[in-house]
Design a protein around this motif. Structure first.
Motif, PDB file in Angstrom:
ATOM      1  N   TRP A 137       0.835  -1.215   0.000  1.00 53.19           N
ATOM      2  CA  TRP A 137       0.000   0.000   0.000  1.00 53.19           C
ATOM      3  C   TRP A 137       0.861   1.253   0.000  1.00 53.19           C
ATOM      4  O   TRP A 137       0.598   2.201  -0.757  1.00 53.19           O
ATOM      5  N   ASP A 187       1.106   4.125  -2.890  1.00 51.18           N
ATOM      6  CA  ASP A 187       0.869   5.531  -2.553  1.00 51.18           C
ATOM      7  C   ASP A 187       2.061   6.390  -2.947  1.00 51.18           C
ATOM      8  O   ASP A 187       1.904   7.503  -3.471  1.00 51.18           O
ATOM      9  N   HIS A 240       2.055   6.948  -6.743  1.00 50.06           N
ATOM     10  CA  HIS A 240       1.040   7.934  -7.142  1.00 50.06           C
ATOM     11  C   HIS A 240       1.498   9.353  -6.816  1.00 50.06           C
ATOM     12  O   HIS A 240       1.354  10.266  -7.646  1.00 50.06           O
ATOM     13  N   ARG A 241       2.059   9.538  -5.645  1.00 47.98           N
ATOM     14  CA  ARG A 241       2.491  10.888  -5.271  1.00 47.98           C
ATOM     15  C   ARG A 241       3.680  11.331  -6.108  1.00 47.98           C
ATOM     16  O   ARG A 241       3.818  12.530  -6.414  1.00 47.98           O
TER      17      ARG A 241
END
Length: 358
Positions: free
Chosen positions: A240, A244, A247-248
């Motif tokens: 996870w 994340d 994506h950032r």
């Protein structure tokens, strides 16, 4: 002291001074900031975060200050929490290890034992919910919790990390690189290098890396244990955090690309094809041609190419000069006609006179 620093001191103050003005211990103040109870802002001079005077005035003006603020940020340990909820410490620990009670902070005692702290307000709210009555008053804990105990499940570090990432991203603000660094600081170095293969991007994340709670001297057993607790370890949690972070990073790269494109367009020299004429200058230099009725008829009537009466402007003057030139050429043509050469009869041949004969 410069004028900028004087103005900053008047409009905001350092965390230590803000804690004194709010009648809080420094630990209580830091936790209130983590929970979002006290809003802070980054220092323009790069000296950490500060608290605005308006924020202090707002908190001091609230009803029940400072007891209400202290109560909302009060923490308790296992024994105090069990007493607050009316359960045995063993059951409290079982509920916390299963993940039903989320710790808000931790520290290591002198025996290097992890001591987890919980918000007293959250524990009271958990005990007051009717759906949790069986968990607190039942003769035996549920089978799922007993099975997790046997398997050695402990979700307290994971729940702390999930709570702390929310605080870090909130402190990062709108900076996409700082928000990505907040996620990267909870991953191991190998995972960060796998997700971010570019060394320049990793260096940028290191510059934006937030400060995590320190426990013991760097390199000490206590510091190593704390680093283990603050690093994602379970496979699904690691997956996870990696997703994340990816994506950032995409968001940060996209913003950097758009800013770079805008900067290139702003500094690129303007070409002749892209240069637009000034509307006012174009209006002054562009001739306005007005079609006048009868202009063509007047030219056919005069036959001299002269401009019709009343025509003005550069085109009219050009037509007038052309008409005069044509008139002069025709006049010269009439005066200087080429002479026609007529063929003259051939002259009689002259013979030499013969002498007279007698």
């Amino acid at each position: 002291m410069s004028r900028t620093s004087t103005t900053t001191d008047r409009t905001s103050c350092a965390p230590s001074r803000a804690a004194r003005e709010l009648d809080l211990k420094r630990s209580e103040f830091d936790l209130a900031v983590h929970l979002g109870l006290i809003r802070t802002a980054p220092d323009e001079g790069g000296g950490g975060r500060r608290v605005a005077r308006a924020e202090i005035d707002r908190l001091r003006a609230e009803e029940g200050f400072p007891e209400v603020l202290r109560r909302r940020s009060a923490t308790v340990g296992t024994h105090e929490g069990a007493e607050l909820m009316g359960v045995a410490p063993s059951r409290f620990t079982a509920l916390a290890r299963f993940g039903l009670l989320v710790p808000v902070r931790f520290y290591l005692n002198r025996y290097r034992t992890v001591v987890w702290l919980y918000l007293a307000e959250e524990l009271s709210r958990f005990a007051a919910e009717e759906g949790n009555t069986q968990l607190l008053t039942g003769r035996r804990t549920p089978a799922e919790i007993r099975a997790a105990q046997k398997a050695g499940t402990d979700r307290r570090p994971r729940n702390w990390r999930g709570r702390h990432i929310g605080f870090l991203t909130r402190q990062a603000g709108d900076d996409p690189w700082a928000r990505a660094a907040a996620v990267a600081c909870l991953l191991g170095p190998a995972d960060v290098a796998d997700v971010v293969p570019d060394p320049e991007e990793r260096a940028r994340l290191d510059r934006c890396r937030p400060r995590l709670p320190t426990h013991g001297a760097p390199g000490s057993p206590a510091a190593d244990l704390a680093a283990t607790l603050m690093t994602a370890s379970e496979p699904d949690e690691v997956a996870w955090f990696r997703a994340d972070l990816t994506h950032r990073l995409e968001t940060a790269r996209d913003l950097a690309h758009r800013l770079e494109t805008a900067s290139d367009l702003a500094h690129r020299p303007e070409t002749a094809c892209e240069r637009l004429p000034d509307p006012a200058s174009a209006a002054r230099h562009t001739p306005i041609l007005v079609a006048r009725p009868g202009a063509a008829l007047a030219r056919r009537t005069t036959g001299s190419g002269a401009s019709p009466r009343g025509a003005t402007g550069p085109e009219a003057r050009h037509e007038t000069r052309a008409g005069r030139l044509l008139s002069r050429l025709r006049y010269r043509g009439r005066r200087q006609k080429p002479a026609v050469l007529k063929a003259s009869p051939p002259a009689p041949a002259r013979h030499p006179e013969r002498p007279a004969t007698g």
